[in-house]
Design a protein around this motif. Sequence first.
Motif, PDB file in Angstrom:
ATOM      1  N   THR A 227      48.065  40.131  42.505  1.00 47.28           N
ATOM      2  CA  THR A 227      47.374  40.109  41.310  1.00 47.28           C
ATOM      3  C   THR A 227      48.250  40.635  40.224  1.00 47.28           C
ATOM      4  N   ASN A 248      47.518  33.664  43.974  1.00 46.94           N
ATOM      5  CA  ASN A 248      47.976  34.332  42.780  1.00 46.94           C
ATOM      6  C   ASN A 248      46.734  34.661  41.579  1.00 46.94           C
ATOM      7  N   VAL A 249      46.638  35.603  41.072  1.00 50.68           N
ATOM      8  CA  VAL A 249      45.508  35.661  40.095  1.00 50.68           C
ATOM      9  C   VAL A 249      46.075  36.381  38.930  1.00 50.68           C
ATOM     10  N   ASP A 250      45.883  35.642  37.832  1.00 39.81           N
ATOM     11  CA  ASP A 250      46.349  36.245  36.425  1.00 39.81           C
ATOM     12  C   ASP A 250      45.455  35.744  35.423  1.00 39.81           C
ATOM     13  N   ILE A 276      45.060  31.127  40.670  1.00 33.49           N
ATOM     14  CA  ILE A 276      43.632  31.388  39.939  1.00 33.49           C
ATOM     15  C   ILE A 276      43.987  32.057  38.530  1.00 33.49           C
ATOM     16  N   ASP A 278      42.013  34.357  36.462  1.00 32.47           N
ATOM     17  CA  ASP A 278      40.827  35.139  36.275  1.00 32.47           C
ATOM     18  C   ASP A 278      40.979  36.481  35.961  1.00 32.47           C
ATOM     19  N   ALA A 280      41.940  39.883  37.284  1.00 34.24           N
ATOM     20  CA  ALA A 280      42.008  40.464  38.592  1.00 34.24           C
ATOM     21  C   ALA A 280      41.077  41.561  39.040  1.00 34.24           C
ATOM     22  N   PHE A 283      38.207  39.691  40.005  1.00 37.46           N
ATOM     23  CA  PHE A 283      38.511  39.003  41.248  1.00 37.46           C
ATOM     24  C   PHE A 283      38.464  39.744  42.454  1.00 37.46           C
ATOM     25  N   THR A 287      35.911  39.398  45.576  1.00 35.43           N
ATOM     26  CA  THR A 287      36.713  39.245  47.172  1.00 35.43           C
ATOM     27  C   THR A 287      36.099  40.289  47.931  1.00 35.43           C
TER      28      THR A 287
END
Length: 398
Positions: A227, A248-250, A276, A278, A280, A283, A287
Amino acid sequence: MNEITVKIQQGEVKRYKDGYPLLTKDCLTNPEVLKKEGQILDVTDERGQFIGKGYHGEQNKGVGWIVSRKPGEKLNQDFIDRLILKAIGVRQGYYEDASTTAFRVFNGEGDGFGGVIIDYYERYYVIHWYSEGAYQFKEQFVDSLLRNSDAIGIYEKKRFAKAGQYVEDDDFVTGEQAPSPLVVFENNVSIAVDLNDGAMVGFFHDQREVRRAILEKHAKGRTVLNTFSYTGVFSVFAALGGSLKTVNVDAANRSKEKTAEQFAMNQLDAEDHDIIVDDAFQFLKRTERRGRTFGMVILDPPSFARTKKTTFSAKKDYKKLLLDAIAVTEENGIIVASMNHAGVAPQRFRKTVGEAFQEAGVPFRVLESFGLPSDFKTDPSFKEGMYLKVLILQRKDG
Ligand code: SAH
């Protein structure tokens, strides 16, 4: 330039005599004399007894830095040369290590001159100026690097727009222009950086030891949720260390192409990973609702973050973030928790971590703990400079 004298309030004198380098307005009896950034200062107590020499530069809470404790010291080219030569000297090990070609050469007050930071990328040097006052020393620092280092090109980041923001500009200063991207190595892993593309170059040196630990010890066989992934460098190390997959989320759009680029640099197929764009926090919640879990969750949030949907303060909200992370971590899974807010001491961060696991009802242990690497030299009298705390934690579900 004529020197002017600033006086430290009596109650604060001991702290400054003991080495505290940052001048703050409320510690001065005569802050009104500070009119011109870059002005050289004689710092004394109320009776005029010498404490140090410094300069006026407005940065965060400070109005300047003490940079010498010698009466009569001239803050001239010779003075800057001595600081640069010493800084390069103590980093000989880094210069000689061909497996790592990006590191910090000069770390502000840790190297004797607050407000100036210099990073090294394959013989290109990037100077960060944290105040207009620090920027007045540009000629001396650039000249010194050209004569005393292996520099082939110099760039700069002016970090003194409103509230310490970066001033958008062409950042090339002198010498050869660096390719875009420029490829550097960290422990033999390739990393793409861009020295002239806004405030950030694409990766942060300070997590070097954490990345190495992830690659060598913790990633193998795990699915990884990264994240606040930025350009995905943690994931590259995880993938090279044998992780099954990374997500990977940023929040930043650009993270997508930049992360794909970092994978490609290391012959990893970005198609095997999720990148992705988005929020965090959202997300993590989603999840959790879906009941999906990961073998490793990396948390590297900025100290403050504001998006349309959330406001996050690392100081106040880290426990909540950890609770969300614990909820999506498999049994016996790992959480890499990074806290880069200087205002949270290591013990306090550990306490927050303990409270989060307790609230979640999950036992855990601390596998490893990291601070800043040695190229981020710090001043023992300036605890604020030791900002980084990273804990590698493991759920102990039995
Ligand atoms: N972990 C990265 C560095 C993180 S820098 C590395 O190892 O290189 C902080 C990142 O957080 C930035 O890329 C920024 O875009 C991102 N960010 C800020 N707020 C966010 C949010 N609410 N959700 C997701 N990403 C966020």
